[in-house]
Write an enzyme that holds these catalytic residues in place. Structure first.
Site, PDB file in Angstrom:
ATOM      1  N   GLY A 106      10.259   9.441  -2.605  1.00 23.61           N
ATOM      2  CA  GLY A 106      10.729   8.553  -1.542  1.00 23.61           C
ATOM      3  C   GLY A 106      10.663   9.194  -0.170  1.00 23.61           C
ATOM      4  O   GLY A 106       9.628   9.720   0.235  1.00 23.61           O
ATOM      5  N   GLU A 154       6.841   6.557   2.670  1.00 26.94           N
ATOM      6  CA  GLU A 154       6.927   6.073   1.297  1.00 26.94           C
ATOM      7  C   GLU A 154       8.097   5.099   1.173  1.00 26.94           C
ATOM      8  O   GLU A 154       9.029   5.119   1.978  1.00 26.94           O
ATOM      9  CB  GLU A 154       7.120   7.279   0.351  1.00 26.94           C
ATOM     10  CG  GLU A 154       7.299   6.954  -1.125  1.00 26.94           C
ATOM     11  CD  GLU A 154       6.139   6.183  -1.717  1.00 26.94           C
ATOM     12  OE1 GLU A 154       6.022   4.977  -1.389  1.00 26.94           O
ATOM     13  OE2 GLU A 154       5.368   6.750  -2.513  1.00 26.94           O
ATOM     14  N   ASN A 174       5.453  15.411  -6.880  1.00 29.79           N
ATOM     15  CA  ASN A 174       4.500  14.743  -7.775  1.00 29.79           C
ATOM     16  C   ASN A 174       4.238  15.657  -8.970  1.00 29.79           C
ATOM     17  O   ASN A 174       4.239  15.212 -10.124  1.00 29.79           O
ATOM     18  CB  ASN A 174       3.164  14.471  -7.094  1.00 29.79           C
ATOM     19  CG  ASN A 174       3.199  13.387  -6.042  1.00 29.79           C
ATOM     20  OD1 ASN A 174       2.507  13.497  -5.033  1.00 29.79           O
ATOM     21  ND2 ASN A 174       3.984  12.336  -6.240  1.00 29.79           N
ATOM     22  N   HIS A 208      -1.530  10.686   0.441  1.00 28.99           N
ATOM     23  CA  HIS A 208      -1.396  12.143   0.552  1.00 28.99           C
ATOM     24  C   HIS A 208      -1.797  12.841  -0.744  1.00 28.99           C
ATOM     25  O   HIS A 208      -1.724  12.273  -1.838  1.00 28.99           O
ATOM     26  CB  HIS A 208       0.036  12.516   0.926  1.00 28.99           C
ATOM     27  CG  HIS A 208       1.059  12.112  -0.113  1.00 28.99           C
ATOM     28  ND1 HIS A 208       1.261  12.818  -1.280  1.00 28.99           N
ATOM     29  CD2 HIS A 208       1.913  11.068  -0.164  1.00 28.99           C
ATOM     30  CE1 HIS A 208       2.199  12.236  -1.996  1.00 28.99           C
ATOM     31  NE2 HIS A 208       2.612  11.156  -1.340  1.00 28.99           N
TER      32      HIS A 208
END
Length: 250
Positions: A24, A89, A17, A11
């Site tokens: 997670g 994730e 980020n 992604h």
């Protein structure tokens, strides 16, 4: 020799980020940069002549919205999509929501590197009364308690990703369909480790950049022949290095 291609995309940059936080299973969306990365990936795939018959993604919107933007760029918004928690994730347990650099300052760079990249190392676990426990989320209502993680290592992530690959995705490739997967750094690392038969030491150093198409080519026996990123090599290397540096103290 007939060559089958598979496209993997991590992604685009998410809001967390950008804030350098452990994400997670927390359902954070793409940042503005992440949306741009996803759109650029769609344009790149279109310019390279790619089109698809089926798509897979996780149940987390940063991956879903990345896929939407890619398919929109390909003028394939109609494409059938299967969403599965098995492509989520890796679950970061009690680290979810914490800043990576601050966590490294507290516990040390090496400990955080092991939590982030160690093969069998699990971060500190959640408790079931924690609001971050996935059992409180309706999207996981049909999962058994045994399937709901309190924390995960990469090894545990592999335990859910690879059966899904073998039972669901690979048969579609074998039927001749062209497939794209939009997922996450660690669910894709799990798949790459399996496809390339990487050691635990090798996977420790693998960093997958956000929003960059990764193409795998398979022979007639569906063994990987080669893989490569689409795009500017220097830019891709810089993005991968940035991923590696996220878990270091400032």
């Amino acid at each position: 020799m007939a060559v089958t291609k598979l496209v993997l995309v991590r992604h685009g940059e998410s809001q967390w980020n950008n804030e350098n936080r452990f994400t997670g299973w927390y359902d954070v969306d793409l940042s503005e940069k992440g949306v741009s990365e996803a759109k650029a990936a769609g344009k790149l795939l279109k310019d390279e002549g790619y089109s698809f018959d089926f798509a897979y993604t996780s149940v987390l919107k940063r991956a879903i919205h990345t896929l939407w933007n890619i398919l929109d760029g390909l003028d394939q918004a109609w494409l059938p999509v299967e969403k599965s928690w098995k492509l989520n994730e890796r679950h970061y347990g009690a680290l979810q929501g914490l800043n990576k650099a601050e966590t490294a300052e507290k516990y040390g760079d090496e400990q955080v590197k092991q939590w982030r990249r160690g093969f069998a190392v699990t971060p500190p676990a959640l408790t079931k009364d924690d609001e971050r426990y996935p059992g409180h989320d309706p999207r996981y209502a049909k999962l058994s308690e045994q399937e709901l993680p309190l924390t995960e290592s990469l090894a545990l992530t592999i335990d859910r990703v690879i059966p899904y690959w073998n039972e669901t995705i690979l048969p579609r490739l074998k039927s001749g369909e062209r497939v794209i997967i939009a997922a996450h750094g660690n669910s894709l690392r799990a798949l790459v480790k399996y496809l390339d038969n990487m050691s635990e030491e090798e996977i420790l150093e693998l960093n997958i950049p956000t929003g960059v198409p990764l193409v795998y080519e398979f022979d007639e026996n569906f063994k990987p022949i080669k893989h490569y990123y689409l795009g500017n090599a220097d830019e891709i290397a810089a993005k991968a290095a940035a991923v590696a540096n996220q878990g270091k103290a400032k």
